[in-house]
Design an enzyme around this catalytic site. Sequence first.
Site: not given
Ligand SMILES: [Zn+2]
Lengths: 318, 439
Positions: B68-69, B184, B310, B314, B328
């Site tokens: 969500l940043r 991860h 995922d 950005h 990424f």
């Molecule tokens: Zn990840």
Amino acid sequence: MQNLKLDAIKRKWKRKDLVSLEALDLSEIEAILLAAKEFKTILKENLPLPFLNRRTALALMVEPSTRTRVSFEIAAKKLGISFLSIDYKTSSIQKGESLKDTAKNLEALGIDFLIIRHPAAGSAAFLAKLLNISVINGGDGAHEHPTQGLLDLMTIEEHFGTVRGLKVLIVGDILHSRVARSTFWALSKYGAKVKFVGPITLLPSYFKDFGAEISYNLDEALPFADCIILLRLQHERQRKDLFPSIGEYIASYSLTTERMKKCKKDVLIMHPGPVERGVEMESELADSPNSAILKQVENGLAIRMAVFYLLASYFENR
Amino acid sequence: MTTEEAYLISAGRLIDPLLRRDEEPATLYVAEGKIVDPANYPKDFPWTKIDAQGLIILPGLIDMHVHLREPGESRKETIKTATMAAAAGGITTVVAMPNTIPPADHPDTIAWIRKKVDKEAVVKVYPTGCITEERLGEKLAPFQSLIQAGAIALTDDGSCVQNARIMRRAMEYASVLGVPILDHCEDTALSDGGVMNEGLWSTLLGLPGWPSIAEELIVSRDILLCEKTGAKIHLQHLTTEGSIRLLRDAKKRGLPVSAEVCPHHIALTESALKEYDPRFKMNPPLRTEKDREALIEALVDGTVEVIASDHAPHALFEKEVEFEKAPFGVVGLETLVAVCLKELYFSKKMDLMDLFAKLTVGPSRVLGLEPPSLRYGSAADLILLDLNASWQVDSTAFFSKGKNTPFEGMHLKGRVVLTMIDGKIVWREKRLVEKQKTV
Ligand SMILES: [Zn+2]
């Protein structure tokens, strides 16, 4: 000044940029080589040059390279192109400006050619897509250095008369080498058989899928070679864990007079320079009659003139 | 209760993966925020009609891997924009990753997120907490306080705990608290510097490689630690054939391991990078065709029970740089359903029931949430899907602030036209509104 041979070559040229040799087809490589040969003749015989006046080239050197820059600069000046270069140390990229903004600004100032040397693979492709002017890849990370590949090709063809069927070894750090990639594409598309030789950690086996041979043993590979291209061992690029020591590298992959005994007598030795004497090869070999290192430099000038000339014609042919 | 919030959804095709019901035509009644039995309402009850003819009625989807940043990076995305994007994509529940600024390694951050969610979120949001403080992989975060504050799982996503001793302790602690750990999987000593899959294409392009084995090594470590500790471990965004093989073996042995795959990894391969376009740069990276096929096979045979986006937005300027410099991540909320339909349903690999189970029942089981369903009494979290709607991905039309989609320009089929949460319509496609008016 009118040159009929060059005119004929340039009329077929359809590319704005020179980003990679992988992307070129045989006829395009051939066109550059033919033009370069013509330029070499013109230079040698002091014939009048076709000028590209009122054009400006700029070399954006985000990674230092005096040799490449100087070669492009002389090639440009011989054609009457104004030449500027921006050093990475003083460029605004160092001050945090994005490559996109820098390049867009340079384009707005009215340059015609942007030569880019950059540590990131793909940076030339990125600019070529972004800009309407000609972008020349002067080396992008571990990707390609197309003018180097072309000058290698020219040197080999000049020496042997043909490239088809020749066996060429490319020795050293293949993984990080843009020279290896460009030269490989040039040679294999032109009909040579390429064998990569190097430590397993610096030699991606995936090259087999592109038709190359792979060997980790230089001594075994030497007897068959018509030409050996030694790559520069760039210490700054190679992390320590890729092979145990420089000493071990030299023991296995350095070309020595002892190893020369296994080679064909007239084997051609090449190196993109600058040579680190005693590492990639024994010092005497760099100056021996087998060495074509200075020929490579000379041909580099003709290749770069040809590239300027052909890319400029893209805009005339449109 | 107002009649505005009581709906009669008629003549659709109802698919409920929890009950494995597939009925057509079906009629669904929604009141008081729930799916209700109309028998309990007066005959003349004023339902608001929604004509679902030609549409599929599905329980709302759960996307258990979303960035969500917020807090900290609202230039990339906000809770508001991300959840709008989720609603438009048919996702009624998102699970927020904790790699924010500050990271969710403290209950105050979780509390902040929940407050912001209450105020701005359009869909349901569940936060996760970090495994380690500042996601540095060194010292365990305060799991208990994080869970009390509302975290439903623990993860250092974006990073992977490298130290096996710390990971073991994390699993032991989490197993007692009964929450899953989402990992991860990336051995950073092996992936160090890598920006794309190590292989044929990285060799061609001269880009530093992120090898499959860097994922597989952690997958096998996590499986061994899971066996040792009994903790519930969920492997995030798997990408390699080797990871799938390890997972399949672990499941055969009955270990509490689960996994997810992402739409981009089942739709694309490393060859997409041929023009150095940073829109295809994600972590883990796009792999080979063989890997892609293994992921699809694992979805089909049930080895992998979750699909997650995922979603990693950005800002445009951050991606408009040299490939190696670009961050990424790709956005995925608004393309999740259609990309899955393309690669799994229209390609005839899975039926709709099994496909949507990966987006409903699967994640709810991993997270211990009430499974989405359309049975009486369930929360009225549902979507209407037009399977035949053709559209072209256009990031400028996204609700997400992130325009970094690898599917730009792609022609897709299948579109969510209505999203309802707790009986309230939170997203409705314009043409559906117009259709309603003409009725
Ligand atoms: Zn990840």
